[in-house]
Design a protein around this motif. Structure first.
Motif, PDB file in Angstrom:
ATOM      1  N   VAL A 175      50.009 -85.778  85.355  1.00 39.76           N
ATOM      2  CA  VAL A 175      50.871 -85.541  86.390  1.00 39.76           C
ATOM      3  C   VAL A 175      51.321 -84.113  86.364  1.00 39.76           C
ATOM      4  O   VAL A 175      52.206 -83.748  87.654  1.00 39.76           O
ATOM      5  N   TYR A 176      50.803 -83.332  85.506  1.00 38.73           N
ATOM      6  CA  TYR A 176      51.173 -81.841  85.569  1.00 38.73           C
ATOM      7  C   TYR A 176      49.925 -81.149  84.872  1.00 38.73           C
ATOM      8  O   TYR A 176      49.814 -81.918  83.738  1.00 38.73           O
ATOM      9  N   GLY A 177      49.581 -80.006  85.251  1.00 42.04           N
ATOM     10  CA  GLY A 177      48.620 -79.108  84.386  1.00 42.04           C
ATOM     11  C   GLY A 177      48.845 -77.828  84.429  1.00 42.04           C
ATOM     12  O   GLY A 177      49.293 -77.252  85.602  1.00 42.04           O
ATOM     13  N   GLY A 178      48.544 -76.983  83.698  1.00 40.62           N
ATOM     14  CA  GLY A 178      48.750 -75.577  83.520  1.00 40.62           C
ATOM     15  C   GLY A 178      47.979 -75.008  82.533  1.00 40.62           C
ATOM     16  O   GLY A 178      47.328 -75.616  81.694  1.00 40.62           O
ATOM     17  N   GLU A 179      47.914 -73.643  82.401  1.00 43.18           N
ATOM     18  CA  GLU A 179      47.287 -73.056  81.290  1.00 43.18           C
ATOM     19  C   GLU A 179      48.176 -71.564  81.114  1.00 43.18           C
ATOM     20  O   GLU A 179      48.701 -71.027  81.932  1.00 43.18           O
ATOM     21  N   ARG A 180      48.096 -71.395  79.941  1.00 45.64           N
ATOM     22  CA  ARG A 180      48.695 -70.114  79.271  1.00 45.64           C
ATOM     23  C   ARG A 180      47.954 -69.204  78.468  1.00 45.64           C
ATOM     24  O   ARG A 180      46.792 -69.787  77.850  1.00 45.64           O
ATOM     25  N   ALA A 181      48.207 -67.800  78.229  1.00 49.92           N
ATOM     26  CA  ALA A 181      47.354 -67.004  77.633  1.00 49.92           C
ATOM     27  C   ALA A 181      47.238 -67.499  76.119  1.00 49.92           C
ATOM     28  O   ALA A 181      48.022 -67.897  75.525  1.00 49.92           O
ATOM     29  N   GLU A 182      45.983 -67.174  75.595  1.00 44.65           N
ATOM     30  CA  GLU A 182      45.601 -67.570  74.335  1.00 44.65           C
ATOM     31  C   GLU A 182      44.527 -66.532  73.768  1.00 44.65           C
ATOM     32  O   GLU A 182      43.814 -65.730  74.445  1.00 44.65           O
ATOM     33  N   LEU A 183      44.718 -66.159  72.270  1.00 46.92           N
ATOM     34  CA  LEU A 183      44.075 -65.234  71.540  1.00 46.92           C
ATOM     35  C   LEU A 183      42.879 -66.096  70.795  1.00 46.92           C
ATOM     36  O   LEU A 183      43.585 -67.010  69.905  1.00 46.92           O
ATOM     37  N   ARG A 184      41.542 -66.185  71.081  1.00 49.17           N
ATOM     38  CA  ARG A 184      40.583 -66.647  70.440  1.00 49.17           C
ATOM     39  C   ARG A 184      39.253 -66.181  70.638  1.00 49.17           C
ATOM     40  O   ARG A 184      38.873 -66.284  71.652  1.00 49.17           O
ATOM     41  N   SER A 185      39.006 -65.544  69.636  1.00 53.13           N
ATOM     42  CA  SER A 185      37.561 -64.743  69.764  1.00 53.13           C
ATOM     43  C   SER A 185      37.264 -64.174  68.229  1.00 53.13           C
ATOM     44  O   SER A 185      37.891 -63.855  67.269  1.00 53.13           O
ATOM     45  N   TYR A 192      37.733 -56.372  70.825  1.00 57.15           N
ATOM     46  CA  TYR A 192      38.234 -57.190  71.759  1.00 57.15           C
ATOM     47  C   TYR A 192      39.107 -56.540  72.817  1.00 57.15           C
ATOM     48  O   TYR A 192      39.108 -56.712  74.055  1.00 57.15           O
ATOM     49  N   LEU A 193      39.886 -55.444  72.408  1.00 55.07           N
ATOM     50  CA  LEU A 193      40.698 -54.696  73.305  1.00 55.07           C
ATOM     51  C   LEU A 193      39.879 -53.917  74.451  1.00 55.07           C
ATOM     52  O   LEU A 193      40.196 -53.802  75.434  1.00 55.07           O
ATOM     53  N   ALA A 194      38.620 -53.514  74.047  1.00 58.31           N
ATOM     54  CA  ALA A 194      37.627 -52.940  74.794  1.00 58.31           C
ATOM     55  C   ALA A 194      37.373 -53.875  75.916  1.00 58.31           C
ATOM     56  O   ALA A 194      37.040 -53.232  76.913  1.00 58.31           O
ATOM     57  N   ARG A 195      36.946 -54.868  75.765  1.00 57.26           N
ATOM     58  CA  ARG A 195      36.696 -56.264  76.605  1.00 57.26           C
ATOM     59  C   ARG A 195      37.904 -56.489  77.589  1.00 57.26           C
ATOM     60  O   ARG A 195      37.788 -56.645  78.560  1.00 57.26           O
ATOM     61  N   ALA A 196      39.197 -56.475  76.903  1.00 49.68           N
ATOM     62  CA  ALA A 196      40.307 -56.777  77.782  1.00 49.68           C
ATOM     63  C   ALA A 196      40.540 -56.060  78.759  1.00 49.68           C
ATOM     64  O   ALA A 196      41.439 -56.257  79.981  1.00 49.68           O
ATOM     65  N   ALA A 325      45.348 -57.691  65.101  1.00 47.49           N
ATOM     66  CA  ALA A 325      44.891 -57.953  63.731  1.00 47.49           C
ATOM     67  C   ALA A 325      44.792 -59.480  63.246  1.00 47.49           C
ATOM     68  O   ALA A 325      44.162 -59.661  62.556  1.00 47.49           O
ATOM     69  N   LEU A 326      45.628 -60.426  64.177  1.00 43.89           N
ATOM     70  CA  LEU A 326      45.361 -61.646  63.970  1.00 43.89           C
ATOM     71  C   LEU A 326      43.860 -61.957  63.884  1.00 43.89           C
ATOM     72  O   LEU A 326      43.486 -63.035  63.248  1.00 43.89           O
ATOM     73  N   LEU A 327      43.242 -61.386  64.854  1.00 43.19           N
ATOM     74  CA  LEU A 327      41.617 -61.585  64.836  1.00 43.19           C
ATOM     75  C   LEU A 327      40.932 -61.468  63.500  1.00 43.19           C
ATOM     76  O   LEU A 327      40.067 -61.951  63.276  1.00 43.19           O
ATOM     77  N   GLY A 328      41.621 -60.679  62.662  1.00 45.80           N
ATOM     78  CA  GLY A 328      41.031 -60.565  61.272  1.00 45.80           C
ATOM     79  C   GLY A 328      41.237 -61.363  60.361  1.00 45.80           C
ATOM     80  O   GLY A 328      41.090 -61.351  59.051  1.00 45.80           O
ATOM     81  N   ASP A 329      42.260 -62.554  60.689  1.00 45.83           N
ATOM     82  CA  ASP A 329      42.731 -63.180  59.807  1.00 45.83           C
ATOM     83  C   ASP A 329      41.995 -64.663  59.729  1.00 45.83           C
ATOM     84  O   ASP A 329      41.921 -65.377  60.562  1.00 45.83           O
TER      85      ASP A 329
END
Length: 387
Positions: A175-185, A192-196, A325-329
């Protein structure tokens, strides 16, 4: 309310995961003394949930209920199997649905709970929903449907619910849907920053950081422990209240309940190793701060604030660049931004999106369930038109 209500439990007791309740699906008011006996079982469940949700962990949900359900009207739906707590969802009964008088049962949320995913032990999703639906039918009373709110699309718990509804010949309407930003790579932060961001945008960020450094000593401070937590929390509340949220009366510190929840939640998360604090300071003055809940394999960027006196240097965006830096965790595969869909800042730097949805399932029996099903169908059609 004590400052540190959730001390880390004895490892041997935690590992046992034993539950004092009999097998089956139970509903207990969160104020029931019996709930206090579930501490170790609850923590063990959270550690083994197929879909992590820190907002339904003990250290966050109990202070939330204390603040926003002082009369104890909300119940904890508890699924016990083989002598262990295998599932948990807070359930509330309501007579109002989007301004209409429609009695129903729903997963309990408040504006600072950003996920409505039940805690379900890995592999127990089907048994959980089977027992839960049986209970909902038996306890429906005048309720027409069950409303599962802010659930993560594609997760095993949602797929299992859909499968169980199909098995029973029962509808499950989105009955409702959406999407929000996520960091997953799998990328490293620099790649990542260079692509974003474009080269021009990255150059501007470097220029802003250089100009900021001309004002004073710039430091990045990251901490996953409890040292200095009280001062950090007070600084965050003050920083947020000085900004636009304070002007609008929506800052955490503007309501004693949300301020105390923030203090309790950060203390509970830190005591259980679930908190990361990140801050950008200029001559020891915090100008951007971020509190993230760590729930491996995921994380949740709970709250962020920045000093608007430094807005020309984009301190919030600078902080998020550092947060890559979370990408390296190795323990964290993804991070939910907890931001509104379409958020102008975070979606400039986080490329992935995390879909969520609200689902409605008719409950009870006979004509009442049919009415609930018809209402859910109408809501689904409205959602499709809006989309």
């Amino acid at each position: 309310m004590s400052r540190h209500p959730l001390p880390v439990q004895d490892d041997q007791r935690r590992a046992s995961g034993a539950c004092p309740l009999a097998d089956g699906f139970h509903l207990r008011s969160w104020r029931d003394p019996e709930v206090g006996l579930l501490a170790d079982s609850w923590d063990d469940l959270a550690a083994h949930a197929s879909t992590p949700n820190p907002f339904y962990e003990r250290w966050y949900l109990m202070p939330s209920l204390t603040a926003f359900d002082p009369d104890g009207q909300t119940g904890l739906g508890l699924f016990v199997a083989d002598g262990k707590l295998r599932g948990l969802i807070p359930i509330a009964r309501s007579t109002s649905y989007h301004g209409r008088r429609l009695p129903h049962l729903a997963g309990w949320l408040h504006p600072n709970i950003f996920s409505g995913n039940p805690l379900i032990a890995t592999g127990e999703e089907q048994r959980f929903w089977s027992a839960c639906l049986d209970w909902l039918d038996a306890a429906a009373g005048d309720a027409l449907f069950f409303h599962l709110r802010s659930a993560s699309v594609g997760e095993p718990l949602v797929e299992a619910l859909a499968q169980e509804c199909r098995k029973r010949g029962r509808s499950m309407r989105k009955v409702y849907g959406g999407e929000r930003a996520e960091l997953r790579s799998p990328l490293d932060p620099a790649t990542y920053l260079a692509r974003a961001m474009t080269a021009k945008a990255r150059k501007e960020l470097r220029r802003q950081r250089k100009r900021l450094a001309e004002l004073g000593r710039i430091e990045w401070r990251q901490d996953r422990g409890e040292t200095g937590l009280d001062d950090w929390t007070a600084d965050f509340l003050a920083l947020e209240q000085r900004g636009w949220k304070g002007s609008a009366g929506s800052a955490l510190a503007d309501d004693q309940r949300t301020a105390e929840l923030f203090r309790q939640a950060l203390a509970g998360a830190a005591a259980t190793g679930r908190l990361e604090r990140l801050a950008l300071t200029c001559d020891d003055r915090p100008i951007a701060m971020l509190a993230t809940f760590l729930s491996p394999p995921g994380a949740f960027a709970f709250k962020t604030a920045f000093d608007e006196d430094f807005a020309r240097f984009s301190p919030g965006l600078q902080l998020q660049v550092e947060n890559l830096a979370l990408l390296g965790d190795g323990a964290i595969d993804w991070c939910d931004s907890c931001a509104e869909p379409g958020h102008s800042m975070i979606e400039r730097i986080w490329m992935e999106r995390r879909p969520f949805a609200y689902y409605t399932i008719p409950i009870g029996s006979g004509i009442r369930r049919k009415v609930g099903g018809a209402l859910a169908w109408l809501e689904e059609r409205k959602q499709e038109k809006r989309a």
